[in-house]
Structures are given as C-alpha cells and as structure tokens.
Design an enzyme around this catalytic site. Structure first.
Site, mmCIF file in Angstrom:
data_model
loop_
_atom_site.group_PDB
_atom_site.id
_atom_site.type_symbol
_atom_site.label_atom_id
_atom_site.label_comp_id
_atom_site.label_asym_id
_atom_site.label_seq_id
_atom_site.Cartn_x
_atom_site.Cartn_y
_atom_site.Cartn_z
ATOM 1 C CG HIS A 63 -0.328 0.029 2.537
ATOM 2 N ND1 HIS A 63 0.538 -0.937 2.998
ATOM 3 C CD2 HIS A 63 -0.427 0.939 3.550
ATOM 4 C CE1 HIS A 63 0.924 -0.644 4.232
ATOM 5 N NE2 HIS A 63 0.363 0.496 4.590
ATOM 6 C CG HIS A 65 0.037 4.242 4.758
ATOM 7 N ND1 HIS A 65 -0.686 3.503 5.664
ATOM 8 C CD2 HIS A 65 -0.799 5.236 4.344
ATOM 9 C CE1 HIS A 65 -1.908 4.026 5.800
ATOM 10 N NE2 HIS A 65 -1.996 5.066 5.007
ATOM 11 C CG ASP A 67 4.835 2.683 7.348
ATOM 12 O OD1 ASP A 67 3.990 3.093 6.533
ATOM 13 O OD2 ASP A 67 4.556 1.861 8.251
ATOM 14 C CG ASP A 213 0.674 -1.849 7.488
ATOM 15 O OD1 ASP A 213 1.632 -2.618 7.422
ATOM 16 O OD2 ASP A 213 0.819 -0.624 7.621
#
Lengths: 304, 304
Positions: A63, A65, A67, A213
C-alpha cells in the site's frame, strides 16, 4: 532443495528507529529476488545484506503509506547510477503512477533502465507474476487505504530420477523428462515398471505469504490455507487491541489466530510499533495461540 | 560562548554506503537547529544524533539531486507522526514545489503542522533567514543543476559587562544594555568612564559556509572571505580531476585552494565519492595547499 529464502530488511512500523527500519523484505527464489515494500533506508539494508542487487526482478508494494514506500525513489536512482539495464516492474495499488511517476521522471531521467509501474486492484486475488518456479499473487487485506498482501507459491517440481533404475532398465535420455513427470516405463518385453520404482518424490512445494498492514481479517485464512510460512503484521500487543482496531492494524494474538485457523506451518510476526522496548510480550501472546511463531528482526534470513 | 555547532549527519556523494549517508547536516546555533540538505536516512541519523527534533527551524536544500533530498518526505512525515505543530520552512531552487508539494500533500495530509516551501533563485546571494543571533544567506555555486551553498554568519554580540566596575560606579540596571552596546558612563561629578573600563570585548563573530555541490569556483572566495569554517565538497582526488570538471564537482585540492584564497580559518572536506576506500589521499592533497583541513565523517560534531 532449491533456494527459497526470506530476507527481512526492515520490520518496524511507521517510525523507523536506530534499531529497525520500516517494512521491506526480499524473497529469494532460486537467486531471483523479489522485493516486498520499500521503506526509507532499504537500499542501504539491501547493500548490507550482500544480496545481488541486479537479480531483483520486481517490487511489490502492499500500500502507499510512507513506511512502505519512502525508500523506493532512492533505490531506483541508485540502481541507475550502478548501471542497471534490466527492466524493473513495480506493482502497487491505485495512485502508484500519480505519486511515483513524476519522481521517477525527475530523478531517474538519465537511468539506463526502464521502470514500469503497474497499478493493481488490491481487492481481488490475482496472479501478477509467474515463471517456471513460482507464482506470485495478491491477497486482499483490510487497512485504512487500499492494501494487499502477496502470496508466493512454488510450482510443483518434477520427481527425482533414480539414476540406478534408469541405468538398470536402459531407459533412453529422451524419456527422462517423461519419467520425471510421473510416467511409467514399458520395457521391450512389455513389462510395465511403475514410476514409483524409477523416481523418488519431488520436493514439497513451499509457499510464503506476506500480510501487512491489515486489521484482523478471518477471510484471509482460506487464501493462505496450509502455507509453509506466514509473515503477518503484529503492530500491537493485547493491551492496545482497541488501538489496533481503530488504526486497522492487528495484535500479535490476532496474527496467531490467522496462522492457527489457516493451519500454516510457521508464523513470523512483524511491523512492530516503536512504542515497545521489547517485543517479548507480543511473542508470548502469539505463542499461546500458535506455538511455532517467531519475531522478525532486521537482517534476519529465513530459509523455507 | 554561545553554541555554534556543525553536526554532520551524512557526507557521502551520490551513493549511500553502509559507512556513510549522502549529504545532510545540522547547524546548531544556540539550540536553534537548521538543516542543510536531507539525504535518504537523515531522519534515522538525526535520531541517532540525539539532537532535539523539535528545535528544527528550517531546512535549506542546495539543489534538487536525490542524494541531497531523498530523506525529506520521510522526515517530514515522521515529524507529523511525532506531533510537531510548529511551521517548518524549506528553501530550495526552482522545482522544489513541483516535485515536493504533491508528495507532501499525499503523505503528510494529516500532519498537524504546516510545511512551507520557498523557491529561491540560487544565482544571486541573498539573505533567507535572520534572527537576533544569526543571518543565513545563499552562496551561488556552479553545478549541473541550479545550486547554491549557504552562509551562516553570527551577529555581533554585546560586550561583556564587568560586574565589579558596574558595582563600583553604582551604574543603575537600566543602563546596562547601553553599556553592553559600547556607551561610556558619566558619573555624577561629570567624570567620563570609558566603556573599555566597564566591559570586556564581545565574543568573536563566527561564520560557517556549506558549499556543495560545485565545480571549482574562484568567485566564491570573496563571499566567504575570512569565515571561521568552510565545508567544501571534495568529491574527487587529483587523479580524477578531469572527471570532477566533467561532472561539475571539485577535487580536494580545489577545495583547499578556495579555503586558502578566501583565508578561512578551517576547512572541512566532504561529499566523498564512494569509489575511494580511504579519503586519506584527499586529505593529503588538500593539506599541501591548506594545512588546517579535516575530513568530514558521519556523526562528527564540530564546535566553532
């Protein structure tokens, strides 16, 4: 057995610390390398790992994000400086092109290789890559933004020839591949020699799922049933279960429930919140439910 | 003396190595922090340095090559996660907004602080920041893309009061600032006490110039004449002088020539090409021309 290794470059959550980077891994299958996520610092970790850069086939992003992606542009740029010429395919959810193409165009304008971005729909399981030895497909996950895990499934390998029997029955070399594939052998006098006498069983098929995640998602279990190894995020300990729910993350116990219900062989916990000084409690909570659990660590190598 | 410290977070050239990051520094002036460039991994190096994140006032980018900017988005994102609320100003050449604003909008959408990008013209020296203690201005450089260095110049500090003389002449507290500023004192009987008897000299004014990346640029010397400390790129040794010229970088000897001709007090060499196993030859080449030279190192702190 052929190589099937997981190299953990980073297994922290949002905040990188001196102890660990955010998410990044390399799956090494017979010296072909596949990257999962690419946090800031991945290129340095990759160099420390001494894995051969140039064997990288593709990058799979779960995804968008930071991080999981902030190391991408630096690593792509470095590959260019090091003279990579082989195409590099990058897979990720919607917005991959909108966000990364301008960076690539600006910072990698002189790169001697092509970077191809593939936007995928993370909500349906689909196969993205396939070669003679492995099939890589998506695993829908539930996070705050579109997100999917990835499943690596080895293809069945041929049975192993018994050289002594091949010699004994004078089976010609032209028939070896058929024998490996499971065919019986008929001798000149019409006797049928069953394949089981000519071969030993093929290596077991191995498989690896990378799931981060995600909030606790029981539906995941059917897609990863019986796999060899599951990496599942365990951002939080039980005491922060509500926070896990609120932020669409999992607790260690929830990761273990998925592993148990999917009847996987091994579980690796990762994506640890930087709030914990030690992850021992997370391990304990998971092992109560699924004993064959271990904690990921930056620099760890797991051989399947 | 008040604090004036250079913290070198990274001093490598284009390719980060396990030994050193690409360019990034923190100038700490009386606990106000100013960042110079922001290579990948800067946020981790900043954390290792134990400098207080929240004291960061502004970031100055020399130019928009990846080895000076790839750490920016990750660090900005982390500041948001850590709850920064103070505005952060970022200065850099043309394209700063075009390249970084979309990343900031996407990855820092929920950040609780404002990030303000300022595009500057690096071809003319200009003052970008000024407070009671320091003035920060640009230093035009010559690189393959628009690029400038930065000059930090302390403001003159007041003279030091001699407490014993203030008491002796019964000088009221209301006059102390005037005395510090250099005023004489007239006693009740009309005697003039010269300021030199009431004070000791102010601290010397310190200054620091950060000059990377640039080809040998003799014109630079007049802008940095007599400064306390010069950080100058020394990407190459003498044996690669032609390569330096071709890529718009400097050799260690050229950096030393600038330091000598500008009559600076100290020279720090940095931005070393990753091709050198040791930078000792670069140091030797520079010291032949300008003895008070030292090699930058990641994690080094220099007190002016």
């Amino acid at each position: 057995m052929e190589k099937f290794e997981i190299n953990i470059l980073g297994c922290g959550a949002a905040l990188p610390t001196p102890r660990r980077l955010s998410s990044s891994q390399i799956v090494n299958i017979r010296e072909k390398l596949f990257m999962l996520d690419c946090a800031e610092g991945t290129q340095m970790a990759l160099r420390r790992s001494r894995l051969p850069f140039s064997h990288l086939q593709a990058i799979f992003l779960t995804h968008l994000h930071g991080d999981h992606t902030f190391g991408l542009i630096g690593m792509l740029s470095t590959f260019g400086l090091l003279g990579r010429i082989q195409d590099l395919h990058i897979y990720g959810p919607k917005d991959l092109q909108r966000i990364f193409q301008p960076q690539i165009d600006y910072f990698c304008a002189d790169s001697p290789y092509h970077i191809i971005l593939h936007e995928i729909d993370p909500t349906i399981p689909q196969t993205l890559y396939e070669d003679r030895s492995v099939c890589i497909s998506t695993l829908p996950l539930s996070h705050r933004v579109p997100c999917c895990g990835y499943l690596f499934r080895e293809k069945p390998t041929p049975r192993h020839i018994r050289r002594d029997m091949i010699d004994f029955y004078h089976i010609p070399i032209s028939q070896i591949n058929n024998i490996k594939a499971g065919m019986d052998w008929t001798t000149e006098d019409g006797t049928i020699i069953p394949n089981e006498r000519l071969t030993t069983p093929s290596d077991p098929v191995r498989s690896y799922a990378y799931c981060t995640d995600t909030t606790y998602r029981p539906r995941l279990t059917e897609l990863i049933h019986g796999i060899t190894c599951l990496y599942h995020e365990a951002t939080f300990a039980q005491e922060h279960a509500l926070l896990a729910q609120k932020t669409f993350h999992s607790t260690a116990a929830q990761a273990a429930q998925i592993a148990r219900d999917a009847q996987v062989q091994r579980l690796i916990l990762g994506h640890f919140s930087s709030r914990y000084k030690s992850e021992a409690p997370l391990l304990a909570e998971a092992q109560q439910i699924f004993p064959d659990t271990l904690l990921a660590e930056d620099g760890m190598k797991i051989t399947l």
